[in-house]
Structure formats: structure tokens, C-alpha cells
Design an enzyme around this catalytic site. Structure first.
Site, mmCIF file in Angstrom:
data_model
loop_
_atom_site.group_PDB
_atom_site.id
_atom_site.type_symbol
_atom_site.label_atom_id
_atom_site.label_comp_id
_atom_site.label_asym_id
_atom_site.label_seq_id
_atom_site.Cartn_x
_atom_site.Cartn_y
_atom_site.Cartn_z
ATOM 1 N N LYS A 31 19.757 100.405 70.562
ATOM 2 C CA LYS A 31 20.251 99.046 70.298
ATOM 3 C C LYS A 31 20.982 98.456 71.511
ATOM 4 C CE LYS A 31 20.501 97.597 66.332
ATOM 5 N NZ LYS A 31 20.791 97.945 64.966
ATOM 6 N N CYS A 57 49.848 64.382 84.178
ATOM 7 C CA CYS A 57 49.785 65.699 83.534
ATOM 8 C C CYS A 57 49.273 66.754 84.520
ATOM 9 C CB CYS A 57 48.853 65.632 82.322
ATOM 10 S SG CYS A 57 48.648 67.231 81.517
ATOM 11 N N CYS A 101 51.365 66.825 74.341
ATOM 12 C CA CYS A 101 50.681 67.725 75.275
ATOM 13 C C CYS A 101 51.610 68.897 75.604
ATOM 14 C CB CYS A 101 50.313 66.969 76.547
ATOM 15 S SG CYS A 101 49.698 68.040 77.865
ATOM 16 N N CYS A 132 45.148 64.152 75.861
ATOM 17 C CA CYS A 132 46.507 63.970 76.357
ATOM 18 C C CYS A 132 46.517 62.631 77.078
ATOM 19 C CB CYS A 132 46.846 65.101 77.327
ATOM 20 S SG CYS A 132 48.174 64.694 78.462
ATOM 21 N N GLU A 163 8.929 99.963 72.968
ATOM 22 C CA GLU A 163 8.586 98.657 72.385
ATOM 23 C C GLU A 163 9.852 97.822 72.205
ATOM 24 O OE1 GLU A 163 6.827 99.525 68.595
ATOM 25 O OE2 GLU A 163 5.268 100.789 69.458
ATOM 26 N N CYS A 208 52.530 68.481 79.638
ATOM 27 C CA CYS A 208 53.339 67.403 80.215
ATOM 28 C C CYS A 208 54.161 66.643 79.169
ATOM 29 C CB CYS A 208 52.456 66.434 81.001
ATOM 30 S SG CYS A 208 51.450 65.381 79.944
ATOM 31 N N TYR A 223 4.164 90.432 64.646
ATOM 32 C CA TYR A 223 3.681 91.422 65.619
ATOM 33 C C TYR A 223 3.477 92.736 64.892
ATOM 34 C CZ TYR A 223 4.493 89.112 70.130
ATOM 35 O OH TYR A 223 4.420 88.308 71.211
ATOM 36 N N LYS A 272 12.472 95.915 70.004
ATOM 37 C CA LYS A 272 12.835 95.984 68.583
ATOM 38 C C LYS A 272 13.047 94.550 68.111
ATOM 39 C CE LYS A 272 15.584 98.335 65.158
ATOM 40 N NZ LYS A 272 15.946 97.190 64.328
ATOM 41 N N ASP A 323 13.744 91.357 65.931
ATOM 42 C CA ASP A 323 14.785 91.142 64.928
ATOM 43 C C ASP A 323 14.270 90.213 63.830
ATOM 44 O OD1 ASP A 323 17.164 91.561 63.778
ATOM 45 O OD2 ASP A 323 18.333 90.323 65.153
HETATM 46 S S1 IVH Z 1 8.811 101.315 63.765
HETATM 47 C C1 IVH Z 1 8.663 104.854 61.088
HETATM 48 N N1 IVH Z 1 8.850 99.540 65.693
HETATM 49 O O1 IVH Z 1 13.278 98.046 62.706
HETATM 50 C C2 IVH Z 1 9.078 103.761 61.987
HETATM 51 N N2 IVH Z 1 10.240 99.168 63.799
HETATM 52 O O2 IVH Z 1 15.317 100.007 61.744
HETATM 53 C C3 IVH Z 1 9.025 102.430 61.359
HETATM 54 N N3 IVH Z 1 11.501 97.058 63.902
HETATM 55 O O3 IVH Z 1 12.185 98.392 59.409
HETATM 56 C C4 IVH Z 1 9.515 101.331 62.169
HETATM 57 N N4 IVH Z 1 10.723 96.372 65.834
HETATM 58 O O4 IVH Z 1 11.684 96.201 60.589
HETATM 59 C C5 IVH Z 1 9.351 99.884 64.495
HETATM 60 N N5 IVH Z 1 8.733 98.030 67.462
HETATM 61 C C6 IVH Z 1 9.228 98.376 66.255
HETATM 62 C C7 IVH Z 1 10.161 97.575 65.570
HETATM 63 C C8 IVH Z 1 10.642 98.012 64.339
HETATM 64 C C9 IVH Z 1 11.521 96.095 64.810
HETATM 65 C C10 IVH Z 1 12.303 97.063 62.659
HETATM 66 C C11 IVH Z 1 11.489 97.308 61.426
HETATM 67 C C12 IVH Z 1 12.114 98.502 60.769
HETATM 68 C C13 IVH Z 1 13.475 98.541 61.397
HETATM 69 C C14 IVH Z 1 13.984 99.970 61.441
#
Ligand code: IVH
Length: 674
Positions: free
Chosen positions: A319, A437, A413, A431, A119, A416, A229, A121, A123
Site C-alpha cells: 500500500k 498591516c 486582525c 483585514c 500490478e 494589526c 480492468y 492496486k 481503488d
Molecule cells: S487480486 C486472490 N489484483 O484489492 C487475489 N486485487 O484487497 C484477489 N484489487 O478485492 C485479488 N487491484 O478488489 C488483485 N491488481 C489487483 C487488484 C486487486 C485492486 C482489489 C480487489 C480485491 C482487493 C483485495
């Protein structure tokens, strides 16, 4: 950061120092919502503390930041208890760590290959949505993992959070978990609005999302472009599907948004492949992601694997290389550009950020340096996202040395010696040496020869420096006087490469008027304006003879640009260089005048995504030749959006506004190529 293993006494001292620093940064991050250092640096502090505590378990105390998750709930919201704790994820920063994660899992399960769900991650910040009989009963932040804040009223304002579940087969009680985030476009718009209102801007979408959710007044939250999401299930009163992917599909069916980027990956190599694909797509995504997450798909296998401390053994966050890093400013130099603009540049202690080693970052201009208060010796946050040029985001004031020196713009400058002047009302200092220059001449030639201008292959920066420094070339016209014999005398230039370069210079003589105008480097005349000028005037002579008023008749040419164009052609030495270029045989084909009639006359077209048969800039010019106006942003006035491969947010905007979207085949039809 030290990587060695100190003795116990020394470790105890280092642990104390680390805990203090982490506590300080936690306060900035969780309580003030205003972090001072990038996540990557915070992770390093935490990892070092974890490492020291692993070496000396007797030094672990219950109040160590390794023993808890997150900060104290803020005042003003009710506290709620999570029946199922909201855990965190362990991080992997390398492929090897992912490989080890998979090996541990395979060993525990006794399996040869394990199926994962991969999935993005997101932010943003974690949220728990509790549904009772299909109605949203409560929304809560993660808090310390056991107790969070009740933010129901705020979350109810987020359009992508359903207030009621769909269908009828959902459990009586269902807690969906996921991420609240702010899409990039919404973040930009919010910051623009904040700036206009003279209010505080946010450092990144994550901070903006957190700040918006923690508003005590839900009406403020409602104005913020937040989204949600789902990615997991918490407390639930009935049995769900036996796989994580199956559960996500159930959540989706019940009306909870689930990312369409989620995939099933068999084995760790498939996971790594997913990681690379997501990394490549990252810049075009509508929201920020800071990595990907792999989760064991089978719920039975997840149960077998269990948890360690605050994180599951069955999941890991992989990451991306950090886009923000810390480094030190070693010096602040100035660079002189083509138009004489003097740009201060921070020379940095080399730092790996956004996937490359960065040693310089632009500081834009004096005002910008003063606003950010960047000084030599400062520790700064540098950012490099995608292919964007690295920039200094802010100074870490708590690390400023006593002798840090403010930057003073030189009065002369450095190349020059001419005076540096800053016109009233202008942000940029220049300049005043003009073509005297060498720095300006070098930059002018680099621009002239560049791919989108005269496209002289092989005429790179080093070679241009040599040509100017040796006196072989003074102006761009001199390039056309070069002979292979002159060139082969230069350092690192063999006869073959000399002949190749002469041939490339020869080829560049046949060009278009638009390219030629762009290559001249007139201030404020970029590619688009050059193309507009070429189309409007058809040839160089009428353009050179045009008055400022006449110039302003051209699309996108205002008062300032018109004045720059006039000033340029009034300079005797500029006219002389142009004459010499033409005498050497630089020429262009007659410019086709736009078709006054035709299907595209007067239509507003927007291009998005990449095209397979031509570049976007070529498509733009050819559409303009058919009388279309090509715009860079979608509005309700747009007639067509041409969507190529991997279209960006413009496509979504078009769909939202009901603007007609066409594909590349249709574009080729218009251009008469099908
Ligand atoms: S699963 C037991 N899935 O990352 C697992 N977390 O560092 C619970 N996050 O607090 C988290 N995308 O805020 C999961 N696809 C994803 C995520 C995700 C972002 C964040 C979430 C969590 C933090 C953990």
C-alpha cells in the site's frame, strides 16, 4: 493505538471494543457506502484485533470480523454463489514487509529468486464476470467472498466490459475477475453534476463506483462513468496458460481490458522499484490506485504456496502511504494574506499523511468551516494528495468531545488590530488595515520576490519577517535601497550572504513587463492576466491610463478584474511605489506585439505533460506571442494539443475528440528554434 501485550482479561475487553468499532465502520462502509474514517485507521483497528487474537487464540470466535470478508448482501439484488471463493489480499505497509513476504515464498519454494507480476492496486470494487460460450452470463460483486450480489444488468452498461469475448479459443466457461472503478475525471464531472442537481456528492471515486454499481435502476448506472480492468481468473472449464502473466495476456486477447501498467519483476528489489515508479506516476494516472500488488507469476508455484484464511500466500498488496488520516484539531487560527484575506487555519496534532508530516490545514473561510462544522477539539479526516495543500475533509462526529468549541471569526486582525470586514456576497473576510498591516506587507513582499514574479533569490520568508519587523523595509521599493551593511546587521546574516542578496536584488531590476505586473500583486491579476495585459498595452503607462472599458478589451479581463486594476492604479501610494521602483532602475524590455499573421494566429492550443526545453508557462507565453490562444482544457474547438513527457488526461481527450496532437519538436519549429 496500544501496541503492548495486555493480560488475557484486559485483552478480552479490548477485543470486544474493537469488534464493536469494526462492526460499526463495516456498516458505514459496506451497507451505507458512507465511511466515516479513512481506510488507514480501519486497517489499524483490524490489525490490532488480529494481533490480540494471535496472542490469545482462545478468544477467537466465529463472528469475529477477522473471520469473514465483507458485509451482508444488500436487499434488492439476487444472491449468487462464487464457485471459487473471491479472496482478499494481505497488505504490506513497508519495504521490510515486502522483503519478508518474498523470503517466506523463497523458503517454501526452495528458490533463490522468484518471478512476480506487479500490478497497480486499483481503488474500486472487485467484480466477477462469468462468460458462458463467450457471452456475459452473470456479473457479481464479491459480497462476503462466497456469496455476492447479481449486478449483471448494471455491469452490462459499463462500456469497457465486453458482452461477448473475441476470437474463438476461449474456454466454454470462463470467469474473469477484476476491478470496477471510476476514472478521476469522470468522478469530478459526476460530483459537479450531482452538485448542480442538488444531489449528494461522493467522498471519493471508490465510493462513487460502489454507489453507482449498487443502483437498482440500471439506467442510473449507465449514466455513471464506470470502467473495468481484469486482473485474475476464477472458475474456468479448460486449462489456461501456466503463468499469471500468460493468463492476463489470454484475457486481453479475448477482449477483456488489462492494465498496461502491469510488469514482470524478478525478485523483491525489482518489485520495490516498480512500487516507487508507480508512486511517482500516481498523480498523473487517470484513475486512483492505493498501492501495487505483487503476485507469484508461476501458477504451479502459486498452487504450492496455497492460502491462509482469506488470502493467498502468493500475493500481497503493497500500500502507498495513506492520503487520508485522522488527527485532532488543536486550535483554529487565522492567517492574513497579501490582499488582506483572512483565512482560518486548523492547527493539527502532527500526523503523517501523503508521505509528509502535516501540522496545519487550510479551512478556506467561515462558510466552509460552518459547512463542515469543524470545531476545536474535533477529530478530523485530513487529506494530502500529491503536492496539493492539506485540507480538512470532514469531522468524525462520533469522536466529538462534549466541550468542542465552534470557531468564531475574530472581529479584529490578530496582527494589526484593524477591523475584519466581510463584504456582502463575498465568501472571504478581510483585514481592513491595508499596507498598515505588517502581515499584508510581508505577504506582498513574499509575492513580489517570488520566483515567477521578480525572482529575488535568497529573499525568503524569515528574512522578510526580519526586514519588516526591524523597520528596514516598508514597501517593495525599499528593497532596492538595501545595502549589504544594513543586511549584515540582521540575525543569522553574514557579510557573504548579505552581499549575495544585494546582488540578487540588483539582478531582479531587469525583468519583463508581465512579471512586473504580476509582482505588483493586483487582486485577481495572476500570471496569465499579467501576460495578457503586457501584450495588449505594450508598456506600463498606457495600462495605468486605461479606463475600465479599455481594460475589458483584454483577453480574460472582465468587469471585476478591470475594476481591481483601476482601483489599484488609482491609489496614490501604489503609484508612488511604482515610481520609486522605476527610479531605482527596475526596467523591462519592450514587449513584442503578437504576429497578426502566421501559422498560429488565432489558433487554440493546449499544453499537456512536461517539456524538456522550457517550462510550460514559458511555452505558453511564447505561443501567445505568435498569436495563439493557449487554453487549459481540450474541447472540440482546440486546434492543437502539444504533448510533452508524461501527458495527462488531456492527451486522451484530444485523441477522443480527434484533435491534432503535436510533439515538442513541432513546438520548437513553431517557435523558430529548430
Ligand atoms: S487480486 C486472490 N489484483 O484489492 C487475489 N486485487 O484487497 C484477489 N484489487 O478485492 C485479488 N487491484 O478488489 C488483485 N491488481 C489487483 C487488484 C486487486 C485492486 C482489489 C480487489 C480485491 C482487493 C483485495
Amino acid at each position: 493505538m496500544r501496541a503492548d501485550r495486555p493480560g488475557e482479561d484486559e485483552a478480552a475487553q479490548e477485543i470486544e471494543r474493537l469488534r464493536e468499532r469494526i462492526a460499526y465502520h463495516d456498516y458505514r462502509y459496506y451497507v451505507l457506502d458512507d465511511p466515516e474514517i479513512p481506510d488507514a485507521e480501519y486497517d489499524r483497528l483490524m490489525r490490532r484485533l488480529q494481533q490480540l487474537e494471535a496472542w490469545y487464540p482462545q478468544l477467537v470466535t466465529p463472528d469475529s470480523p477477522t473471520q469473514r470478508i465483507g458485509g451482508e448482501p444488500l436487499e434488492g439484488f439476487e444472491t449468487v454463489r462464487h464457485v471459487v471463493p473471491m479472496l482478499s489480499l494481505n497488505n504490506a505497509f513497508s519495504e521490510q514487509e515486502v522483503c519478508e513476504f518474498d523470503r517466506r515464498i523463497r523458503e517454501t519454494l526452495g528458490e533463490d529468486i522468484v518471478e512476480y507480476v506487479a500490478e497497480p492496486k486499483l481503488d474500486g470494487l472487485a467484480i466477477s464476470l462469468l462468460y458462458q460460450d463467450g457471452r456475459l452470463l452473470r456479473a457479481a460483486t464479491r459480497g462476503d467472498g462466497h456469496r455476492g450480489e447479481d449486478v449483471t444488468l448494471n455491469v452490462r452498461t459499463i462500456p469497457s466490459v465486453p458482452l461477448r469475448l473475441r476470437g474463438g479459443d476461449y474456454p466454454e466457461r470462463l470467469e474473469a475477475r477484476g476491478e470496477i472503478y471510476m476514472p478521476k475525471a469522470g468522478f469530478e464531472a459526476l460530483n459537479r453534476r450531482q452538485r448542480e442537481r442538488g444531489e449528494k456528492t461522493f467522498a471519493n471515486p471508490r465510493n462513487a463506483a460502489a454507489g453507482s454499481l449498487r443502483q437498482l435502476d440500471p439506467r442510473v448506472t449507465a449514466e455513471r462513468p464506470l470502467a473495468f480492468y481484469a486482473y485474475a481468473v476464477g472458475e474456468v472449464s479448460a486449462e489456461l496458460a501456466h503463468t499469471h502473466a500468460g493468463q492476463l495476456a489470454q484475457l486481453k486477447a479475448w477482449g477483456l481490458p488489462v492494465s498496461s501498467l502491469i510488469e514482470i519483476c524478478r525478485g523483491w528489489q525489482a518489485c520495490l522499484d516498480y512500487y516507487h515508479r508507480m508512486q511517482a506516476r500516481r498523480p498523473e494516472l487517470a484513475f486512483e490506485i492505493d498501492g501495487v500488488v505483487y503476485k507469484v507469476n508461476s501458477i504451479a508455484q502459486q498452487r504450492k504456496l496455497g492460502f491462509v484464511a482469506r488470502a493467498p500466500r502468493w500475493a500481497i498488496a503493497h500500500k502507498f502511504p495513506a492520503e487520508e488520516e485522522l488527527t485532532r484539531v488543536l486550535a483554529i487560527d487565522v492567517q492574513v494574506g497579501r490582499t488582506g484575506a483572512v483565512t482560518p487555519v486548523a492547527r493539527l496534532e502532527p500526523v503523517f499523511v501523503g508521505g509528509v508530516t502535516v501540522t496545519n490545514a487550510t479551512l478556506h473561510n467561515q462558510d466552509e468551516i460552518e459547512r463542515k462544522d469543524v470545531r476545536v477539539g474535533d477529530t478530523v479526516v485530513v487529506r494530502r494528495a500529491g503536492d496539493v495543500i492539506p485540507e480538512v475533509v470532514r469531522v468524525v462526529l462520533s469522536r466529538r468531545p462534549a466541550d468542542a468549541r465552534p470557531f468564531i471569526m475574530p472581529s479584529q486582525c490578530p496582527v494589526c488590530g484593524s477591523a475584519i470586514v466581510r463584504a456582502e456576497g463575498e465568501a472571504v473576510a478581510r483585514c481592513s488595515g491595508g499596507l498598515y498591516c505588517p502581515a499584508q506587507r510581508k505577504a506582498a513582499i513574499r509575492h513580489f520576490a517570488s520566483r515567477r514574479a521578480m525572482d529575488i533569490e535568497g529573499l525568503g520568508e524569515k528574512l522578510i519577517d526580519q526586514l519588516i519587523d526591524s523597520g528596514l523595509v516598508q514597501t517593495v521599493a525599499d528593497l532596492y535601497r538595501l545595502e549589504a551593511a544594513d543586511l549584515s546587521k540582521l540575525e543569522r546574516m553574514g557579510e557573504k550572504s548579505a552581499a549575495k542578496l544585494v546582488a540578487a536584488i540588483e539582478r531582479s531590476k531587469h525583468t519583463t513587463l508581465a512579471r512586473f505586473l504580476y509582482a505588483l500583486g493586483i487582486r485577481e491579476v495572476g500570471e496569465a492576466t499579467a501576460a495578457n495585459l503586457a501584450r495588449h498595452f505594450g508598456d506600463l503607462e498606457p495600462l495605468m491610463a486605461a479606463s475600465e472599458e479599455q481594460l475589458q478589451q483584454v483577453e480574460e479581463v472582465g468587469e471585476v478584474v478591470a475594476r481591481h486594476i483601476r482601483t489599484f492604479f488609482e491609489q496614490a501610494h501604489n503609484r508612488e511605489v511604482i515610481e520609486q521602483l522605476r527610479a531605482h532602475g527596475v526596467h523591462w524590455d519592450p514587449v513584442e506585439q503578437p504576429a497578426a499573421q502566421g501559422p498560429l494566429a488565432g489558433k487554440i492550443v493546449v499544453l499537456t505533460g512536461s517539456l524538456t526545453s522550457m517550462s510550460r508557462s514559458e511555452a505558453k507565453m511564447r505561443l501567445q506571442a505568435l498569436g495563439a490562444k493557449v487554453s487549459s482544457s481540450v474541447s472540440k474547438n482546440t486546434d492543437y494539443v502539444v504533448a510533452g513527457d508524461k501527458p495527462g488526461s488531456k492527451l486522451a481527450k484530444a485523441e477522443q475528440l480527434g484533435v491534432e496532437v503535436v510533439d515538442e519538436a513541432r513546438l520548437l519549429d513553431w517557435l523558430g528554434e529548430n
